[in-house]
Motif scaffolding. Structure first.
Motif, mmCIF file in Angstrom:
data_model
loop_
_atom_site.group_PDB
_atom_site.id
_atom_site.type_symbol
_atom_site.label_atom_id
_atom_site.label_comp_id
_atom_site.label_asym_id
_atom_site.label_seq_id
_atom_site.Cartn_x
_atom_site.Cartn_y
_atom_site.Cartn_z
ATOM 1 N N GLU A 5 0.843 -1.205 0.000
ATOM 2 C CA GLU A 5 0.000 0.000 0.000
ATOM 3 C C GLU A 5 0.877 1.254 0.000
ATOM 4 O OE1 GLU A 5 -2.104 -2.959 2.904
ATOM 5 O OE2 GLU A 5 -0.045 -2.296 2.472
ATOM 6 N N GLY A 8 -0.850 6.952 2.149
ATOM 7 C CA GLY A 8 -1.329 7.450 3.427
ATOM 8 C C GLY A 8 -0.589 8.703 3.855
ATOM 9 N N TRP A 35 -10.399 -2.923 0.703
ATOM 10 C CA TRP A 35 -9.713 -2.137 1.733
ATOM 11 C C TRP A 35 -10.409 -2.349 3.079
ATOM 12 C CZ3 TRP A 35 -5.227 0.443 0.951
ATOM 13 C CH2 TRP A 35 -4.855 0.710 -0.370
ATOM 14 N N TYR A 36 -9.598 -2.499 4.099
ATOM 15 C CA TYR A 36 -10.045 -2.572 5.478
ATOM 16 C C TYR A 36 -9.292 -1.509 6.250
ATOM 17 C CZ TYR A 36 -12.244 -7.085 4.468
ATOM 18 O OH TYR A 36 -13.039 -8.074 3.960
ATOM 19 N N ARG A 37 -9.753 -1.220 7.460
ATOM 20 C CA ARG A 37 -9.014 -0.279 8.296
ATOM 21 C C ARG A 37 -9.083 -0.711 9.755
ATOM 22 N NH1 ARG A 37 -12.936 5.056 7.549
ATOM 23 N NH2 ARG A 37 -14.739 4.269 8.737
ATOM 24 N N ARG A 44 -10.366 -4.631 13.274
ATOM 25 C CA ARG A 44 -10.308 -4.345 11.846
ATOM 26 C C ARG A 44 -11.717 -4.328 11.281
ATOM 27 N NH1 ARG A 44 -5.991 -7.809 8.573
ATOM 28 N NH2 ARG A 44 -4.764 -6.823 10.223
ATOM 29 N N VAL A 47 -13.991 -1.665 4.697
ATOM 30 C CA VAL A 47 -14.241 -0.327 4.161
ATOM 31 C C VAL A 47 -14.916 -0.414 2.793
ATOM 32 C CG1 VAL A 47 -13.205 1.832 3.395
ATOM 33 C CG2 VAL A 47 -12.280 0.651 5.406
ATOM 34 N N ASP A 88 -12.028 8.756 10.448
ATOM 35 C CA ASP A 88 -11.442 7.934 9.395
ATOM 36 C C ASP A 88 -9.984 7.586 9.697
ATOM 37 O OD1 ASP A 88 -13.201 9.959 7.021
ATOM 38 O OD2 ASP A 88 -13.733 7.925 7.649
ATOM 39 N N TYR A 92 -4.902 1.653 7.045
ATOM 40 C CA TYR A 92 -5.704 1.090 5.963
ATOM 41 C C TYR A 92 -4.931 -0.067 5.325
ATOM 42 C CZ TYR A 92 -9.158 4.756 6.316
ATOM 43 O OH TYR A 92 -10.165 5.574 6.773
ATOM 44 N N CYS A 94 -4.850 -3.363 2.560
ATOM 45 C CA CYS A 94 -5.334 -3.895 1.300
ATOM 46 C C CYS A 94 -5.508 -5.414 1.420
ATOM 47 C CB CYS A 94 -4.318 -3.568 0.208
ATOM 48 S SG CYS A 94 -4.679 -4.212 -1.421
ATOM 49 N N GLY A 112 -0.275 -2.354 5.356
ATOM 50 C CA GLY A 112 -1.050 -1.184 5.753
ATOM 51 C C GLY A 112 -0.344 0.137 5.541
#
Length: 119
Positions: A5, A8, A35-37, A44, A47, A88, A92, A94, A112
């Motif tokens: 990733e 950011g 995508w997760y965060r 977790r 998203v 937010d 993040y 992948c 991340g």
């Protein structure tokens, strides 16, 4: 197979960022990408995701603000994030379901990228 990733950083509330996630390795094709965060001290959470045919899914809190897309020629998935809010803030990550050249299907995670929304 590796997922890396990028994109950011620190952004003010109301600002925008674009995340990228590039897959590399012995890839035959990629099915769903997403995508997760994970915020500090929290679990977790999902998203957004995009299927190989282009169908997209979003969690309610980002609908209308985030857009997921993919470039299959580059094995890359993107997350355009607009109107960012302090909530937010998170790492993040992948995720991708990859069919390797061996024709095996496996799920992979990136390490991340940190997104911080603060004034």
């Amino acid at each position: 197979v590796q997922l890396v990733e990028s994109g950011g950083g620190l952004v003010q509330p109301g600002g925008s960022l674009r995340l990228s996630c590039a897959a590399s390795g012995s890839i035959f094709s990629i099915n769903d990408m997403g995508w997760y965060r994970q915020a500090p001290g929290q679990e977790r959470e999902f998203v957004a995701s995009i299927a190989s045919g282009g169908r997209t899914t979003y969690t309610d809190s980002v609908k209308g603000r985030f857009t997921i897309s993919r470039d299959d020629a580059k094995n890359t998935v993107y997350l355009q994030m607009n109107t960012l809010k302090p909530e937010d803030t998170a790492v993040y990550l992948c995720n991708a379901f990859v069919i390797a050249t061996s024709r095996s299907l496996m799920n992979y995670w990136g390490k991340g990228t940190l997104v911080t929304v603060s004034s």
